[in-house]
Design a protein around this motif. Sequence first.
Motif, mmCIF file in Angstrom:
data_model
loop_
_atom_site.group_PDB
_atom_site.id
_atom_site.type_symbol
_atom_site.label_atom_id
_atom_site.label_comp_id
_atom_site.label_asym_id
_atom_site.label_seq_id
_atom_site.Cartn_x
_atom_site.Cartn_y
_atom_site.Cartn_z
ATOM 1 N N ALA A 80 0.204 4.513 18.138
ATOM 2 C CA ALA A 80 0.896 3.574 17.245
ATOM 3 C C ALA A 80 -0.065 2.968 16.231
ATOM 4 N N ASN A 81 -1.279 2.618 16.676
ATOM 5 C CA ASN A 81 -2.254 2.007 15.763
ATOM 6 C C ASN A 81 -2.855 3.034 14.803
ATOM 7 N N ILE A 82 -3.025 4.270 15.256
ATOM 8 C CA ILE A 82 -3.505 5.326 14.356
ATOM 9 C C ILE A 82 -2.476 5.591 13.260
ATOM 10 N N ALA A 83 -1.205 5.630 13.644
ATOM 11 C CA ALA A 83 -0.143 5.815 12.648
ATOM 12 C C ALA A 83 -0.145 4.670 11.646
ATOM 13 N N THR A 84 -0.354 3.444 12.139
ATOM 14 C CA THR A 84 -0.433 2.289 11.245
ATOM 15 C C THR A 84 -1.599 2.431 10.283
ATOM 16 N N TYR A 85 -2.709 2.959 10.770
ATOM 17 C CA TYR A 85 -3.900 3.125 9.934
ATOM 18 C C TYR A 85 -3.681 4.162 8.828
ATOM 19 N N TYR A 86 -3.168 5.330 9.214
ATOM 20 C CA TYR A 86 -3.046 6.415 8.248
ATOM 21 C C TYR A 86 -1.849 6.246 7.308
ATOM 22 N N LEU A 87 -0.759 5.716 7.819
ATOM 23 C CA LEU A 87 0.447 5.598 7.001
ATOM 24 C C LEU A 87 0.559 4.239 6.312
ATOM 25 N N GLY A 88 -0.052 3.219 6.906
ATOM 26 C CA GLY A 88 0.025 1.887 6.313
ATOM 27 C C GLY A 88 -0.937 1.681 5.165
ATOM 28 N N GLY A 89 -2.043 2.417 5.192
ATOM 29 C CA GLY A 89 -3.025 2.277 4.121
ATOM 30 C C GLY A 89 -3.973 1.111 4.354
ATOM 31 N N LEU A 90 -5.001 1.043 3.536
ATOM 32 C CA LEU A 90 -6.044 0.028 3.720
ATOM 33 C C LEU A 90 -5.549 -1.383 3.416
ATOM 34 N N SER A 91 -4.478 -1.499 2.660
ATOM 35 C CA SER A 91 -3.959 -2.832 2.312
ATOM 36 C C SER A 91 -2.954 -3.356 3.329
ATOM 37 N N TYR A 92 -2.717 -2.593 4.400
ATOM 38 C CA TYR A 92 -1.726 -3.025 5.397
ATOM 39 C C TYR A 92 -2.194 -4.321 6.048
ATOM 40 N N PRO A 93 -1.293 -5.291 6.238
ATOM 41 C CA PRO A 93 -1.715 -6.587 6.801
ATOM 42 C C PRO A 93 -2.222 -6.455 8.235
ATOM 43 N N PRO A 94 -3.062 -7.381 8.676
ATOM 44 C CA PRO A 94 -3.547 -7.366 10.060
ATOM 45 C C PRO A 94 -2.389 -7.388 11.058
ATOM 46 N N HIS A 95 -2.592 -6.755 12.192
ATOM 47 C CA HIS A 95 -1.514 -6.638 13.178
ATOM 48 C C HIS A 95 -2.109 -6.697 14.578
ATOM 49 N N LEU A 96 -1.292 -7.099 15.538
ATOM 50 C CA LEU A 96 -1.705 -7.153 16.938
ATOM 51 C C LEU A 96 -0.472 -7.187 17.826
ATOM 52 N N GLY A 97 -0.659 -6.865 19.111
ATOM 53 C CA GLY A 97 0.442 -6.905 20.068
ATOM 54 C C GLY A 97 0.599 -5.603 20.831
ATOM 55 N N ALA A 98 1.231 -5.714 21.993
ATOM 56 C CA ALA A 98 1.442 -4.560 22.881
ATOM 57 C C ALA A 98 2.708 -3.790 22.548
ATOM 58 N N SER A 99 3.393 -4.139 21.467
ATOM 59 C CA SER A 99 4.701 -3.557 21.185
ATOM 60 C C SER A 99 4.661 -2.044 21.036
ATOM 61 N N GLY A 100 3.620 -1.507 20.398
ATOM 62 C CA GLY A 100 3.524 -0.061 20.236
ATOM 63 C C GLY A 100 3.466 0.653 21.570
ATOM 64 N N ALA A 101 2.655 0.118 22.502
ATOM 65 C CA ALA A 101 2.552 0.719 23.826
ATOM 66 C C ALA A 101 3.850 0.562 24.613
ATOM 67 N N ILE A 102 4.510 -0.565 24.478
ATOM 68 C CA ILE A 102 5.783 -0.790 25.175
ATOM 69 C C ILE A 102 6.852 0.150 24.637
ATOM 70 N N PHE A 103 6.859 0.376 23.332
ATOM 71 C CA PHE A 103 7.780 1.366 22.791
ATOM 72 C C PHE A 103 7.407 2.771 23.258
ATOM 73 N N GLY A 104 6.149 2.969 23.602
ATOM 74 C CA GLY A 104 5.758 4.228 24.232
ATOM 75 C C GLY A 104 6.442 4.418 25.577
ATOM 76 N N LEU A 105 6.570 3.325 26.341
ATOM 77 C CA LEU A 105 7.316 3.386 27.607
ATOM 78 C C LEU A 105 8.773 3.737 27.340
ATOM 79 N N ALA A 162 4.172 0.927 14.094
ATOM 80 C CA ALA A 162 3.725 0.933 15.489
ATOM 81 C C ALA A 162 4.895 1.162 16.437
ATOM 82 N N HIS A 163 6.014 0.504 16.191
ATOM 83 C CA HIS A 163 7.185 0.671 17.050
ATOM 84 C C HIS A 163 7.692 2.112 17.015
ATOM 85 N N LEU A 164 7.859 2.644 15.820
ATOM 86 C CA LEU A 164 8.436 3.981 15.682
ATOM 87 C C LEU A 164 7.517 5.059 16.254
ATOM 88 N N PHE A 165 6.223 4.969 15.946
ATOM 89 C CA PHE A 165 5.312 6.014 16.407
ATOM 90 C C PHE A 165 4.898 5.804 17.860
#
Length: 246
Positions: free
Chosen positions: A107-132, A176-179
Amino acid sequence: MFIRQESFYSFRKNYPIIFGLLVIHLALFVWMNFLPGGSLVRNLGIGYNLAVANGEWWRLITPIFMHLTIGHVVFNSFSLVIFGPALEQMLGKFRFIIFYLGTGVIANIATYYLGGLSYPPHLGASGAIFGLFGMFVYLVLFRKDLIDQANSQLVMTILIIGLVMTFVNSNINVLAHLFGLLGGAALAPLFLTGVKPYHMYQHVHDTSEPTFNPNRWQKKRRNQKLFKNVFWIVLALLVLYGIFNR
């Protein structure tokens, strides 16, 4: 599968990875908000694409454990308690933590590559929970031998609500949620090899509880009904919180 009736002792023994993650969530939340050095921890660990591009690769991992607001940590921890234990029991401790962290990192790698360098700071377990959720979607669609119809309906209902919240709340990391969801579904067949249904695994019980109760089944049905009512009430409140706290 999703109804929790364990005591504190049995929950800790049956699901040590889930319990450990909850402790980390709470400890980091308290540290970041109330203890000395909290702002430094937040600044060094939060997901920040520009910092990742500059070599701070650990920011693909550390945001999975960090939460800034009480609503955020409560919602993610609540989701983990409901949806994590069955998968930890079925996958085993090692495979579960690898899967959980793996989907969070995806989820965080997808945020990095698709969000771009200007993407706002982010945090939380939501990406991993959506993995579940992604693994549960795979179970519903392709491994019906591991999940019954009632739990399948519950999973899909919660997933739909979660996706609606993802696009309604402006503070959500949609990527993060989608990926996380897609990553969980993609990794599921690799991790489900040799897995048995949840009800076939042994569980540790609190030895202080009575071993026999002639009214246990009637009591169990009442408890299940009460839990379901409380579950939906709490879930509705959390959904409303997510919708209106934008």
